[in-house]
Design a protein around this motif. Structure first.
Motif, PDB file in Angstrom:
ATOM      1  N   LEU A 189     -29.355   9.479   8.419  1.00 29.67           N
ATOM      2  CA  LEU A 189     -30.285   8.567   7.748  1.00 29.67           C
ATOM      3  C   LEU A 189     -30.853   9.390   6.688  1.00 29.67           C
ATOM      4  N   VAL A 190     -31.626  10.483   6.669  1.00 28.47           N
ATOM      5  CA  VAL A 190     -32.218  11.088   5.755  1.00 28.47           C
ATOM      6  C   VAL A 190     -31.185  11.624   4.786  1.00 28.47           C
ATOM      7  N   TYR A 191     -30.028  12.285   5.267  1.00 26.20           N
ATOM      8  CA  TYR A 191     -29.101  12.739   4.283  1.00 26.20           C
ATOM      9  C   TYR A 191     -28.540  11.662   3.536  1.00 26.20           C
ATOM     10  N   ARG A 192     -27.887  10.630   4.309  1.00 24.37           N
ATOM     11  CA  ARG A 192     -27.622   9.336   3.458  1.00 24.37           C
ATOM     12  C   ARG A 192     -28.529   8.915   2.331  1.00 24.37           C
ATOM     13  N   LEU A 193     -29.732   8.680   2.655  1.00 26.16           N
ATOM     14  CA  LEU A 193     -30.754   8.051   1.662  1.00 26.16           C
ATOM     15  C   LEU A 193     -30.733   8.880   0.566  1.00 26.16           C
ATOM     16  N   SER A 194     -30.769  10.272   0.506  1.00 27.26           N
ATOM     17  CA  SER A 194     -30.554  11.128  -0.487  1.00 27.26           C
ATOM     18  C   SER A 194     -29.430  11.108  -1.223  1.00 27.26           C
ATOM     19  N   GLY A 195     -28.292  11.026  -0.500  1.00 28.88           N
ATOM     20  CA  GLY A 195     -27.008  10.760  -1.336  1.00 28.88           C
ATOM     21  C   GLY A 195     -26.933   9.261  -1.728  1.00 28.88           C
ATOM     22  N   GLU A 196     -27.732   8.563  -1.764  1.00 28.05           N
ATOM     23  CA  GLU A 196     -27.945   7.077  -2.266  1.00 28.05           C
ATOM     24  C   GLU A 196     -29.044   7.239  -3.179  1.00 28.05           C
ATOM     25  N   GLN A 197     -29.609   8.129  -3.387  1.00 26.17           N
ATOM     26  CA  GLN A 197     -30.667   8.523  -4.671  1.00 26.17           C
ATOM     27  C   GLN A 197     -31.904   7.589  -3.961  1.00 26.17           C
ATOM     28  N   GLN A 198     -31.943   7.332  -2.913  1.00 33.10           N
ATOM     29  CA  GLN A 198     -33.297   6.713  -2.460  1.00 33.10           C
ATOM     30  C   GLN A 198     -34.411   7.778  -1.705  1.00 33.10           C
ATOM     31  N   TYR A 199     -34.957   8.373  -2.894  1.00 28.41           N
ATOM     32  CA  TYR A 199     -35.725   9.564  -2.404  1.00 28.41           C
ATOM     33  C   TYR A 199     -37.083   9.010  -2.150  1.00 28.41           C
ATOM     34  N   ASP A 200     -37.498   8.069  -2.755  1.00 30.12           N
ATOM     35  CA  ASP A 200     -38.975   7.471  -2.276  1.00 30.12           C
ATOM     36  C   ASP A 200     -38.940   6.767  -1.028  1.00 30.12           C
ATOM     37  N   LEU A 201     -37.787   6.032  -0.753  1.00 30.46           N
ATOM     38  CA  LEU A 201     -37.455   5.597   0.994  1.00 30.46           C
ATOM     39  C   LEU A 201     -37.224   6.767   1.635  1.00 30.46           C
ATOM     40  N   MET A 202     -36.726   7.804   1.350  1.00 33.25           N
ATOM     41  CA  MET A 202     -36.495   8.940   2.288  1.00 33.25           C
ATOM     42  C   MET A 202     -37.859   9.447   2.802  1.00 33.25           C
ATOM     43  N   ARG A 203     -38.599   9.493   1.750  1.00 36.72           N
ATOM     44  CA  ARG A 203     -40.094  10.270   2.022  1.00 36.72           C
ATOM     45  C   ARG A 203     -40.759   9.326   2.673  1.00 36.72           C
ATOM     46  N   ARG A 204     -40.771   8.046   2.726  1.00 40.73           N
ATOM     47  CA  ARG A 204     -41.462   7.203   3.739  1.00 40.73           C
ATOM     48  C   ARG A 204     -40.771   7.257   4.966  1.00 40.73           C
ATOM     49  N   VAL A 205     -39.586   7.230   5.107  1.00 40.30           N
ATOM     50  CA  VAL A 205     -39.057   7.527   6.223  1.00 40.30           C
ATOM     51  C   VAL A 205     -39.267   8.599   7.144  1.00 40.30           C
ATOM     52  N   TYR A 206     -39.199   9.754   6.390  1.00 39.75           N
ATOM     53  CA  TYR A 206     -39.487  11.125   6.695  1.00 39.75           C
ATOM     54  C   TYR A 206     -40.764  11.346   7.577  1.00 39.75           C
ATOM     55  N   VAL A 207     -41.914  10.697   6.985  1.00 43.46           N
ATOM     56  CA  VAL A 207     -43.188  10.930   7.470  1.00 43.46           C
ATOM     57  C   VAL A 207     -43.221  10.089   8.848  1.00 43.46           C
ATOM     58  N   LYS A 208     -42.347   9.177   9.261  1.00 43.93           N
ATOM     59  CA  LYS A 208     -42.239   8.680  10.539  1.00 43.93           C
ATOM     60  C   LYS A 208     -41.528   9.141  11.558  1.00 43.93           C
ATOM     61  N   LEU A 209     -40.882  10.374  11.188  1.00 36.16           N
ATOM     62  CA  LEU A 209     -39.877  10.861  12.245  1.00 36.16           C
ATOM     63  C   LEU A 209     -40.657  11.622  13.013  1.00 36.16           C
ATOM     64  N   PRO A 210     -40.163  11.855  14.285  1.00 32.28           N
ATOM     65  CA  PRO A 210     -40.839  12.763  15.344  1.00 32.28           C
ATOM     66  C   PRO A 210     -40.204  14.198  15.146  1.00 32.28           C
ATOM     67  N   ALA A 211     -41.405  15.374  15.286  1.00 34.80           N
ATOM     68  CA  ALA A 211     -40.820  16.571  15.401  1.00 34.80           C
ATOM     69  C   ALA A 211     -40.762  17.265  14.040  1.00 34.80           C
ATOM     70  N   VAL A 212     -41.034  16.881  13.162  1.00 34.23           N
ATOM     71  CA  VAL A 212     -40.807  17.274  11.476  1.00 34.23           C
ATOM     72  C   VAL A 212     -42.112  17.791  11.137  1.00 34.23           C
ATOM     73  N   ARG A 213     -42.192  18.714   9.915  1.00 35.18           N
ATOM     74  CA  ARG A 213     -43.221  19.141   9.218  1.00 35.18           C
ATOM     75  C   ARG A 213     -43.295  18.382   8.237  1.00 35.18           C
ATOM     76  N   ILE A 214     -44.321  17.671   7.977  1.00 35.87           N
ATOM     77  CA  ILE A 214     -44.644  16.905   6.811  1.00 35.87           C
ATOM     78  C   ILE A 214     -44.500  17.607   5.640  1.00 35.87           C
ATOM     79  N   ASP A 215     -45.070  18.822   5.715  1.00 33.94           N
ATOM     80  CA  ASP A 215     -45.505  19.675   4.602  1.00 33.94           C
ATOM     81  C   ASP A 215     -44.313  20.030   3.923  1.00 33.94           C
ATOM     82  N   ASP A 216     -42.965  20.239   4.687  1.00 34.47           N
ATOM     83  CA  ASP A 216     -41.807  20.457   4.099  1.00 34.47           C
ATOM     84  C   ASP A 216     -41.437  19.719   2.775  1.00 34.47           C
TER      85      ASP A 216
END
Length: 362
Positions: A189-216
């Motif tokens: 999902l994250v990789y495809r959102l970047s491929g579709e140039q949906q970067y703002d949505l990708m960021r909003r998705v990323y902060v909801k995913l478990p076990a990730v570092r938001i600082d990245d």
């Protein structure tokens, strides 16, 4: 009535009903009078019989008495939620009425009670994600103990159309379900959102995913390459090819390389910028020029008023070892794709450059 000793729902005519109901749902069925008679006889024996009610409802539907059919099927639904045909009929009926949320709730019941019939229904759920009201209805189902959640994500993320509707659903959650087998779907999902140039949505998705570092999201250091806890392209992508790529070679140091006659991206990362005037800073540790080889940073803006603009550094192989350099991001850029491009040219040995101390400066 000795049958009542088995309870009000006991159905001594069950086997005959089972045989006839298989015929009733087939196209061109002509035995509705027989089905009605058998269903009524069954209800006299066991009044709380959802299967018999459903047979009567299907006979009503066959003669265009849709409201009567619906009333009987709603009663059957209250008696038992395990009848797949009832749930499917009601889901279709609610969908035709524009009651998307109610339709999807019937599909949820069907998926939980008839797991063998999931693929078409999950396709239907995935298609419904384009509707805001559908996402609102599905959102409470997006929890770890939903039995069909893994299959749903797998189908939704592999659809040939945009994954943005699935992204909107995940972004609306308080937190995405913590399920180990969902990690592959989250990564896609994250990789495809970047491929579709949906970067703002990708960021909003990323902060909801478990076990990730938001600082990245806001960091270009090599930490995410040395200790990956997230998904590309938010973490460093060092590639998987043997002819070009990158590798960690020390604390805060990475080697970027390309083989002879190979040119391309050796490593990449997406980064979001918290303010104007930021620049990519790094130290050139090792790497020699010669025979047309090159290694340089390419920064492409993907979000903001400077979207699609790009800048690149000079050839880092021509910079003295130990030099600290910086590359400003385009003005008006809110997010960028940072890439290390290496050209192996015709050198006999692989072209390599070692960099350290990557970071953002103002």
């Amino acid at each position: 009535m000795p049958d009542t000793a088995m309870g009000a729902g006991f159905d001594p005519m069950r086997s005959r009903l089972l045989e006839l109901e298989k015929l009733q749902i087939a196209p061109g069925f002509q035995g509705h009078e027989k089905a009605i008679g058998l269903a009524k006889a069954s209800l006299r024996q066991s009044p709380l019989n959802p299967r018999a009610l459903r047979m009567l409802a299907f006979a009503d539907a066959q003669t265009e008495k849709i409201d009567l059919a619906e009333a009987k099927l709603m009663m059957a639904d209250r008696l038992s939620r395990r009848d797949g045909a009832t749930q499917l009929w009601l889901a279709d009926r609610r969908g035709r009425q524009g009651r998307i949320g109610d339709s999807l709730r019937h599909i949820d019941v069907l998926l939980r009670t008839n797991p063998e019939a999931t693929a078409p229904l999950l396709e239907r759920l995935a298609s419904a994600l384009t509707l805001p009201e559908a996402r609102l209805a599905i959102r409470p189902m997006m929890v770890a103990d939903t039995p069909w959640i893994e299959r749903f994500f797998s189908i939704a993320v592999e659809r040939p159309q945009s994954v943005a509707p699935l992204g909107e659903l995940v972004a609306s959650l308080q937190v995405a379900p913590t399920v180990d087998r969902l990690e592959g779907s989250y990564a896609s999902l994250v990789y495809r959102l970047s491929g579709e140039q949906q970067y703002d949505l990708m960021r909003r998705v990323y902060v909801k995913l478990p076990a990730v570092r938001i600082d990245d999201l806001y960091d270009v250091s090599l930490r995410s390459a040395a200790d990956p806890k997230g998904y590309r392209p938010v973490i460093w992508d060092f590639g998987s090819r043997s002819d070009r790529g990158a590798a960690i070679v020390g604390a805060g140091e990475a080697e970027f390389f390309a083989m002879t006659d190979v040119r391309g991206v050796a490593a990449s990362k997406a980064v979001f910028l918290e303010s104007e005037g930021q620049a990519l800073r790094f130290r050139k540790k090792d790497g020699t020029a010669g025979e047309g080889a090159a290694a340089f940073w390419r920064v492409t803006c993907v979000l903001g008023r400077a979207a699609k603009s790009s800048v690149q550094s000079r050839n880092l192989l021509e910079v003295p070892n130990g030099t600290i350099l910086s590359l400003p991001f385009p003005a008006g850029c809110s997010a960028a794709q940072v890439e290390m491009v290496v050209d192996g040219a015709m050198r006999r040995d692989p072209t390599r450059v070692v960099l350290s101390d990557l970071g953002l400066v103002r």
